[in-house]
Design a protein around this motif. Structure first.
Motif, PDB file in Angstrom:
ATOM      1  N   HIS A  97      42.603  31.044  39.879  1.00  2.00           N
ATOM      2  CA  HIS A  97      42.000  31.282  41.200  1.00  2.00           C
ATOM      3  C   HIS A  97      41.519  29.964  41.811  1.00  2.00           C
ATOM      4  N   HIS A 108      36.007  36.865  40.263  1.00  2.00           N
ATOM      5  CA  HIS A 108      34.546  37.013  40.123  1.00  2.00           C
ATOM      6  C   HIS A 108      34.167  38.284  39.337  1.00  2.00           C
ATOM      7  N   HIS A 129      41.503  27.571  45.897  1.00  5.48           N
ATOM      8  CA  HIS A 129      41.803  27.521  47.343  1.00  5.48           C
ATOM      9  C   HIS A 129      42.199  26.084  47.692  1.00  5.48           C
ATOM     10  N   ASP A 169      38.133  27.841  41.567  1.00  8.44           N
ATOM     11  CA  ASP A 169      37.692  28.030  42.945  1.00  8.44           C
ATOM     12  C   ASP A 169      37.906  26.712  43.697  1.00  8.44           C
ATOM     13  N   HIS A 193      38.810  38.534  46.238  1.00  8.36           N
ATOM     14  CA  HIS A 193      37.457  38.334  45.701  1.00  8.36           C
ATOM     15  C   HIS A 193      36.877  39.730  45.498  1.00  8.36           C
TER      16      HIS A 193
HETATM   17 ZN    ZN Z   1      37.498  32.040  45.762  1.00  5.77          ZN
END
Ligand code: ZN
Length: 476
Positions: free
Chosen positions: A106, A287, A108, A340, A250
């Protein structure tokens, strides 16, 4: 490729032909290499076909066309070295420890340019900062996103990561970046985004047709389930089935997200997945903090992939992932780790995330080093549906991280218990990786990227960051 992307590529790409050097571990017989012998590795750490962690001592590996062919004791794998295009002596200069390339489930990457644009560390109102994040993102151009993603992926590679799931809004900049940096990328595109309100599930249909055969693998995402309406989620299910795509979101990240989902859908997040036919192994949730035991059991039973992001959960004060509840419910094989973005973590390093996992849950029980290793390799490959990645075994893709043995990150260790090397590497950091191979190509060699001129990349990142600040009219 658009003209502007071509310009970026011309500016920062390099063709770094590997050369034989008496001090190097490499012997190059053919610059355009397809067959590789990695010989004399003192230690290889990998899981076998049954998910058992193995330490192979004094082993060698052969690779052809990006696929691992043989993994055998050096004594048995006597081969004519001249027949190989490339020979890597992993026994030289103190030796090299070999692991699979790590899998970041995960991230970005298009947000890399936002490093230092946030003020997460200085005690300002966090919610205010995050609320305004999309204003920054709205000011970014496709070229900004492309340069951002290259910055992000190359930093990940220098920390031993070879595969990443990118959760963002635009396919082409991330795909261009994956190709330019030589990275494995799951390119999960939002179908309900407040940064790009025009993104709808129909866009995925278009991309699925347009992007067959592209470097990155198309997938779908929504930022939070409460941002998607019933129509969008129904369409997501259709597209998962039609094209076999992964879906990610998420999930139960904060009490606010839990509340908003109930407000929007009249159901909790697990029930929303269930209602729309998304409670299955094509779904990856990140998460997964605010869940009760019943919900956890339903996610485990549905074989949903779960990404643990302990640093992000701490920085954003989201809460603590119920690791042991998932584990005890049988969910451990589907828990992977993620970094992240740079807004939620300072360094794009999965090993520090593994260490943070150990520290976060240590008050209940200790997450063993072998378990952390599996989360970064086989569990990541499992939930991202890469059945041929994450292990050093014949038939698997040659995604390989090379760590120096004579290094503070590895030594001293117990020669009778080589697993101590893995513990040392995890408690140190990913920056100790020396070389990285992805699909049988070196992308990092002696700590330098082989495809990207990093000096020019940093200049370009700096230039674009300041331009973005100007557009935001932020005083420095
Ligand atoms: Zn994220």
């Amino acid at each position: 490729m658009s003209e502007n992307f071509s310009k970026i590529k011309k500016l920062i790409s390099k063709t770094d032909q590997l050369k034989t050097d008496p001090h190097s571990r490499l012997q190059v017989n053919r610059a355009d290499y397809k067959t590789i012998l990695i010989k004399n590795a003192p230690y290889i750490f990998t899981c076998d076909e049954n998910d058992k962690l193995k330490v192979r001592e004094n082993y060698s590996i052969t690779i052809k066309d990006g696929i691992i062919e043989r993994v055998a004791p050096t004594d048995e794998l006597r081969a004519d070295e001249k027949k190989f295009d490339l020979v890597y002596d992993a026994g030289k200069r103190g030796g090299i420890v070999i692991t699979p390339g790590l899998i970041n489930a995960h991230a970005h990457p298009p947000m890399y340019l936002l490093r230092s644009s946030m003020s997460l560390d200085e005690g300002e109102d966090l919610n205010e900062t995050l609320k305004n994040l999309y204003l920054w993102e709205k000011k970014m151009t496709p070229e900004d996103f492309a340069v951002s993603t290259i910055g992000d992926l190359t930093e990940e590679q220098k920390n031993g990561i070879s595969t990443t799931l990118s959760h963002y809004n635009f396919f082409h900049p991330a795909d261009f970046a994956a190709e330019t940096a030589g990275h494995n990328l799951v390119n999960a595109i939002s179908v309900a985004s407040h940064v790009s309100p025009e993104n709808r599930p129909e866009l995925i249909e278009k991309l699925a047709a347009e992007t067959a055969g592209s470097v990155s693998r198309l997938a779908m995402s929504v930022h939070y389930l409460y941002r998607a309406d019933a129509g969008a989620l129904k369409k997501v299910k259709e597209l998962v089935e039609k094209y076999g795509l992964l879906f990610t979101c998420h999930f139960a990240e904060t009490p606010k997200a839990v509340k908003e989902t109930i407000k929007k859908h009249k159901l909790n997040e697990v029930r929303v997945l269930k209602k729309y036919g998304l409670l299955n192994s094509n779904t990856v949730v990140s998460h997964a903090v605010h869940l009760d035991l019943k919900e956890i059991k339903e996610l485990v039973k549905g074989e949903v992939g779960v990404v643990h992001l302990p640093t992000s959960n701490t920085i954003h004060k989201s809460g603590t992932f119920p690791f042991w509840k998932f584990h005890d419910a049988g969910g451990y094989p589907r828990i992977a780790l993620g970094t992240d973005s740079v807004v939620s973590k300072s360094r794009l390093d999965l090993l520090s995330e593994a260490f943070q996992t150990r520290m976060t849950h240590i008050f209940d029980r200790t997450v063993k080093f072998g378990s952390l290793f599996k989360m970064m390799t086989i569990n990541g490959a499992r939930i991202l549906k890469y059945p041929d990645r994450g292990r050093i075994l014949p038939g698997f893709r040659a995604d390989i991280a090379f760590w120096k043995l004579k290094d503070r990150a590895s030594m001293p260790y117990d020669t009778d218990k080589p697993i101590t090397i893995l513990g040392n590497i995890i408690t140190h950091h990913g920056g100790a990786v020396r070389d990285l191979m992805i699909n049988g190509r070196f992308t990092v060699k002696e700590r330098r990227h082989t495809l990207i001129n990093e000096s020019r990349l940093l200049e370009l990142l700096q230039e674009r960051h300041m331009e973005m600040r100007k557009r935001m009219k932020v005083k420095s």
